[in-house]
Design an enzyme around this catalytic site. Structure first.
Site, short mmCIF file in Angstrom:
data_model
loop_
_atom_site.label_atom_id
_atom_site.label_comp_id
_atom_site.label_asym_id
_atom_site.label_seq_id
_atom_site.Cartn_x
_atom_site.Cartn_y
_atom_site.Cartn_z
CD GLU A 256 -8.95 -9.24 -11.81
OE1 GLU A 256 -8.74 -8.08 -11.36
OE2 GLU A 256 -8.59 -10.26 -11.22
CG ASP A 260 -8.80 -5.09 -12.16
OD1 ASP A 260 -8.38 -5.41 -11.04
OD2 ASP A 260 -8.62 -5.77 -13.19
CB SER A 451 -7.14 -9.22 -8.59
OG SER A 451 -6.76 -10.09 -9.61
CG ASP A 489 8.78 -4.34 7.64
OD1 ASP A 489 8.49 -5.07 6.67
OD2 ASP A 489 9.83 -4.46 8.30
CB ILE A 490 3.93 -7.32 6.33
CG1 ILE A 490 3.19 -6.20 5.59
CG2 ILE A 490 2.98 -8.39 6.84
CD1 ILE A 490 2.27 -5.37 6.43
N GLY A 503 11.94 -5.58 6.90
CA GLY A 503 12.42 -5.18 5.58
C GLY A 503 11.74 -5.96 4.48
CG ASP A 505 8.47 -10.23 3.67
OD1 ASP A 505 7.55 -10.59 2.90
OD2 ASP A 505 8.27 -9.43 4.60
#
Length: 530
Positions: A256, A260, A451, A489-490, A503, A505
């Site tokens: 992690e 990062d 993450s 947009d997915i 839009g 979701d």
């Protein structure tokens, strides 16, 4: 009436849930010495909406929204009457914090609780033991209006990191196929370039909150020079509440920490990175966020958080306190990006759940996608969901704690009993199969999970701040009115209960970033009073 004999009442919302997946190990020894943080209420309630996008100076904030000296003195008198010592160095009117030190017996008597020790199931090490309370905290009735939260009486592990390692199909296969180094993702998402003669993110600081793990500086030097081909950014540690930069192995929370730093640092290599290492407790988590927000020495303009837990696993008082802390960031123009979770619509529990602090309405919740690209161009992108093959999926859904924010009213958030806040707000590449090439403890790993999306967006925010010459600050109210252009947009895939749609979701929010268009939109829509 003396403070130690005053009538006691339950501190509102302070009930702690039962301790799951742990074995009761007896009462906590009365002579053990611990630290407890009493978080005070503000002198004046902070209404972010009333600021209308205006960012407060630190002086303006301190003059109005810290704690009052009167409340501080009342809690100090209460503590001293119960043989508890006030740590003046860690206490702060600005951060609304009174830090207490004393024995378990003294804290039990002062707050009307009984601390018990627990051992996580399957943990043989004595060091894994923690103390906790089940039920509410009691305080003198006169202190009810002073105190927002009491943190530290319960130090159970509260959060998990939201990263996932890629499951390699075959040792002989090209393990990097379909994966990226972070600058390639930035290129696909059209992140803005640095001004001529400058490094991306120069003059900016990115704060990163870590509740475990660590990094070796040699890994960063090798990663940035050999994998990315740039000079490593300046990385500084701030150690809090028993936290430490303690690297162990690639299968630990080190994954992690390195994810990062390496993602944020390679997106905005000119930015300074400050890592706030703290303990994995609600007390440590709140302290790290508060410290980062009010850190005038390093002055981060954006804070990345890749840890969290289901809303139901937190006490309401801890949630409230962390949210009001994030409120302070919004007022001061500090953006907070938070991973939305890696366990789909259940967030690892029963039914539908969302992860906190991603569900706070004062942070930018970051969901996950699976991104396919070629030669720097985006080819396709769907909701990240590998659960059918035993993997993870982007977190998302509707909060059962926070009501629907005004800026999300027209987003089409599914109705809930509390009319809840929708999670996430935005998204980015997170599938381990289309993940990020990261160096962890000397090992090359492919890592995904939401993450990765929090530091990706944190790096983008640093670039935006650099280009605009100002902090974008609390992004959520600014993003939702911008329309579709600043986002990819997915519209395909699901995270379990919820499906992607045109839009916003509850899987990928508004979508993944179209960075250059987002920069133009924010530039033209900048509030005149900033």
């Amino acid at each position: 009436m003396p403070p130690n004999t005053a009538r006691r009442v339950e501190l509102p919302h302070s009930a702690h849930p039962a301790v799951p997946n742990a074995v009761h190990a007896g009462k906590t020894p009365g002579g053990r010495v611990i630290r407890v943080s009493v978080i005070l209420n503000r002198r004046i309630k902070l209404d972010i909406a009333s600021l209308r996008g205006r960012q407060l100076s630190r002086e303006q904030y301190a003059a109005r929204f810290g704690a009052s000296q009167e409340d501080f003195d009342a809690v100090r008198a209460f503590a001293e009457a119960h043989s508890l010592k006030v740590d003046a160095q860690k206490s702060s009117l600005l951060r609304r914090r009174v830090e207490l030190r004393g024995t378990i017996s003294a804290f039990n008597q002062a707050f009307g609780v009984e601390l018990n020790d627990y051992q996580p199931r399957g943990e043989a090490k004595q060091g894994a033991r923690f103390h906790a309370i089940v039920g509410a905290v009691a305080v003198p009735e006169a202190l009810i209006g002073c105190i927002e939260a009491v943190l530290g009486l319960d130090n159970r592990p509260i959060a998990t990191p939201k990263f996932r390692l890629r499951r390699h199909a075959s040792p002989a296969a090209n393990q990097n196929a379909g994966t990226f180094i972070p600058p390639q993702v930035a290129q696909v998402y059209s992140f803005p370039s640095a001004p001529a003669g400058a490094s991306g993110g120069a003059g900016q600081t990115i704060g990163i909150i870590e509740l475990g793990g660590g990094y070796n500086p040699a890994d960063l030097s090798n990663y940035f020079s050999h994998t990315i081909g740039i000079t490593a950014p300046t990385v500084t540690d701030v150690i809090l509440d028993g936290g430490s930069n303690d690297p162990t192995n690639a299968n630990s929370a080190d994954g992690e920490v390195l994810l990062d730093i390496e993602v944020a640092g390679s997106i905005a290599p000119g930015a300074k990175i400050v890592v706030y290492f703290t303990s994995n407790t609600d007390q440590g988590f709140q302290d790290a966020i508060s410290t980062a927000i009010h850190d005038t020495q390093n002055n981060p303009g954006v804070i990345s958080i890749s840890w969290g837990g289901p809303e139901s696993s937190w006490s309401q008082t801890a949630i409230n306190s962390m949210d009001t802390t994030c409120q302070s960031a919004a007022a001061l123009g500090v953006t907070i990006t938070v991973a939305s979770g890696d366990s789909g619509s259940t967030d690892g529990g029963k039914g539908n759940n969302v992860d906190f602090p991603a569900s706070s309405p004062h942070v930018l919740g970051c969901g996950g996608t699976a991104l396919t690209a070629s030669n720097g161009r985006r080819q396709s992108e769907v909701v990240w969901n590998d659960q059918a093959s035993g993997g993870g999926a982007t977190g998302g859904g509707v909060s059962s704690v926070f009501p629907l924010p005004v800026w999300q009213a027209k987003a089409g958030v599914p109705s809930a009993a509390a009319g809840g806040r929708g999670v996430p707000d935005v998204a980015g590449d997170a599938s381990p199969d289309t993940g990020y090439q990261i160096l962890v403890d000397g090992q090359q790993e492919i890592i995904g999970g939401t993450s990765a999306v929090a530091p990706l967006w944190a790096g983008l925010v640093a670039l935006l701040n650099q280009q605009l010459g100002r902090k974008v600050g609390f992004l959520n109210p600014q993003l939702y009115p911008l329309g579709e252009a600043p986002f990819f947009d997915i519209t395909s895939g699901n995270n379990g209960t919820f499906s992607a749609a045109a839009g916003w979701d509850p899987c990928t929010g508004l979508g993944s970033p179209n960075g250059q268009v987002l920069l133009s939109s924010l530039r033209s829509g900048a509030p005149t009073d900033r």
